[in-house]
Design an enzyme around this catalytic site. Structure first.
Site, mmCIF file in Angstrom:
data_model
loop_
_atom_site.group_PDB
_atom_site.id
_atom_site.type_symbol
_atom_site.label_atom_id
_atom_site.label_comp_id
_atom_site.label_asym_id
_atom_site.label_seq_id
_atom_site.Cartn_x
_atom_site.Cartn_y
_atom_site.Cartn_z
ATOM 1 N N GLY A 45 54.560 6.156 -14.432
ATOM 2 C CA GLY A 45 54.549 6.253 -15.887
ATOM 3 C C GLY A 45 53.751 7.412 -16.467
ATOM 4 O O GLY A 45 53.774 7.641 -17.680
ATOM 5 N N SER A 75 45.181 10.319 -25.968
ATOM 6 C CA SER A 75 45.848 11.299 -26.836
ATOM 7 C C SER A 75 44.929 12.398 -27.372
ATOM 8 O O SER A 75 45.320 13.570 -27.365
ATOM 9 C CB SER A 75 46.558 10.596 -27.989
ATOM 10 O OG SER A 75 47.587 9.798 -27.480
ATOM 11 N N GLY A 120 60.330 -6.813 -22.034
ATOM 12 C CA GLY A 120 59.386 -6.656 -23.143
ATOM 13 C C GLY A 120 59.670 -5.382 -23.937
ATOM 14 O O GLY A 120 60.786 -4.851 -23.902
ATOM 15 N N GLY A 155 62.201 -6.896 -16.194
ATOM 16 C CA GLY A 155 61.359 -7.185 -17.351
ATOM 17 C C GLY A 155 62.158 -7.013 -18.638
ATOM 18 O O GLY A 155 63.217 -6.361 -18.633
ATOM 19 N N LYS A 169 53.585 -0.068 -33.928
ATOM 20 C CA LYS A 169 54.803 0.731 -33.767
ATOM 21 C C LYS A 169 56.011 0.198 -34.558
ATOM 22 O O LYS A 169 56.923 0.950 -34.864
ATOM 23 C CB LYS A 169 55.179 0.837 -32.286
ATOM 24 C CG LYS A 169 54.220 1.720 -31.484
ATOM 25 C CD LYS A 169 54.722 1.905 -30.064
ATOM 26 C CE LYS A 169 53.678 2.628 -29.233
ATOM 27 N NZ LYS A 169 54.203 3.032 -27.921
ATOM 28 N N TYR A 194 50.997 3.485 -15.002
ATOM 29 C CA TYR A 194 50.355 4.703 -14.465
ATOM 30 C C TYR A 194 48.938 4.429 -13.965
ATOM 31 O O TYR A 194 48.276 5.340 -13.456
ATOM 32 C CB TYR A 194 50.385 5.853 -15.482
ATOM 33 C CG TYR A 194 49.751 5.526 -16.811
ATOM 34 C CD1 TYR A 194 50.517 4.983 -17.826
ATOM 35 C CD2 TYR A 194 48.403 5.749 -17.039
ATOM 36 C CE1 TYR A 194 49.946 4.648 -19.033
ATOM 37 C CE2 TYR A 194 47.817 5.419 -18.249
ATOM 38 C CZ TYR A 194 48.595 4.873 -19.239
ATOM 39 O OH TYR A 194 48.030 4.538 -20.431
ATOM 40 N N SER A 209 42.140 5.731 -26.015
ATOM 41 C CA SER A 209 43.358 6.547 -26.033
ATOM 42 C C SER A 209 43.148 7.888 -25.333
ATOM 43 O O SER A 209 42.120 8.536 -25.485
ATOM 44 C CB SER A 209 43.769 6.799 -27.490
ATOM 45 O OG SER A 209 44.806 7.746 -27.533
#
Ligand code: ATR
Length: 294
Positions: free
Chosen positions: A255, A21, A131, A129, A69, A234, A19
């Site tokens: 992205g 983050s 999804g 797409g 999520k 990205y 990650s």
């Protein structure tokens, strides 16, 4: 660095080892002079105990990533309307008795479009797409006032299910059309079906690292219909899809800003402070270097 009085936040997911983050939140907190610690929290099972445990431990907020999520929505005190509409939560904010869930993925996307002067209101939109990412894009473009939406997917039933699910939860009134993406490889069908110019969102994983030379099979006539193109990928920063558009002089967006903006919006929810444009730019450089992007 942070003190013993720091606000503590973290990211719950499985896995979280890659990650970006923690790097993003450390950078923003340092630059903004905020006493905030942000830790990776790999949760293999028992998400409920993890969320309740984080609350008991005094966490100010959390990010939630794949695969949790949706599931996390069962363990929250309250859920923001937009997050309910998309059916996914990626940010938790501490309340009196538990966490409130938000979806800053959607806000991050919307903000990136604004920052790059891509206006959705009264525009026709194409989504490639169907999804999880397409779902957030669909909700956002409807919320931001698109006049018409076309979803193209290999699996048409999946795209129809997406539209039906959103129709149940919201009262957006613009027409939403679903078609087989194979149509977009045929010049005559494109010319027949798409008579205007469109803002196009590429939401599939086609073209993502390591398959960077892949691209959805779209006839050249399709690219002529694009007013602005957004790719949620990205890695790489410029997919073949975006490169083709840029070569035609079309405005493009990748992205990366969405990824950074979703983190910044979460940080702003936890701290009640606004991150400056200059720090946002620095954060982008920091993440490009962290991810080794070119
Ligand atoms: P996410 O949740 O991140 O959006 P996903 O659920 O795997 O990821 O969705 C990826 C989307 O890309 C799907 O809509 C998928 O099409 P199908 O629903 O028909 O499977 C689409 N996709 C993936 N590879 C594709 C390919 N080679 N050609 C066309 N569409 C593709």
């Amino acid at each position: 660095m942070f003190s013993a009085k720091a606000k503590v936040c973290g990211v719950i997911g499985n896995p979280v080892g890659h990650s970006m983050s923690p790097t993003l939140h450390r950078y923003i907190s340092e630059q903004m002079g905020e006493d905030l610690a942000y830790v990776p929290l790999g949760v293999k099972e028992d998400l409920e105990s993890a969320v309740k445990g984080a609350f008991a431990l005094g966490f100010t907020g959390m990010n939630v990533t794949i695969p949790y999520k949706q599931e996390v929505m069962h363990y929250l005190e309250e859920i923001d309307d937009t997050a309910k509409g998309i059916g996914a939560v990626n940010t938790l904010v501490r309340m009196d008795k538990g966490f409130k869930g938000y979806n800053t993925d959607l806000g991050g996307l919307s903000l990136s479009l604004k920052d790059n002067a891509i206006e959705i209101r009264d525009k026709k939109v194409i989504i490639l797409g169907a999804g999880g990412a397409a779902k957030a894009v669909l909700y956002m473009v409807c919320q931001d006032g698109a006049s018409e939406v076309h979803i193209f997917n290999r699996n048409v039933d999946k795209a129809n299910a997406l539209v039906e699910e959103m129709a149940k939860k919201t009262d957006f009134s613009m027409p939403i059309y679903v078609d087989d993406i194979a149509i977009l490889s045929q010049k005559d069908r494109i010319q027949h079906l798409l008579r205007d110019r469109y803002i196009v969102f590429q939401t599939s994983s086609v073209g993502m690292y390591p398959n960077v030379s892949d691209c959805l099979n779209l006839d050249e006539a399709f690219y002529d219909r694009v007013d602005a193109g957004v790719d949620i990928i990205y890695t790489p920063l410029e997919t073949v899809f975006l490169s083709k558009l840029r070569q035609r002089g079309v405005k493009t967006l990748n992205g990366l800003e969405m990824l950074i903006n979703q983190g910044i919006l979460a940080w702003e929810l936890w701290t009640g402070r606004k991150v400056s444009e200059e720090i946002k730019k620095g954060a982008k450089e920091e993440i490009i270097s962290f991810l080794g992007l070119k």
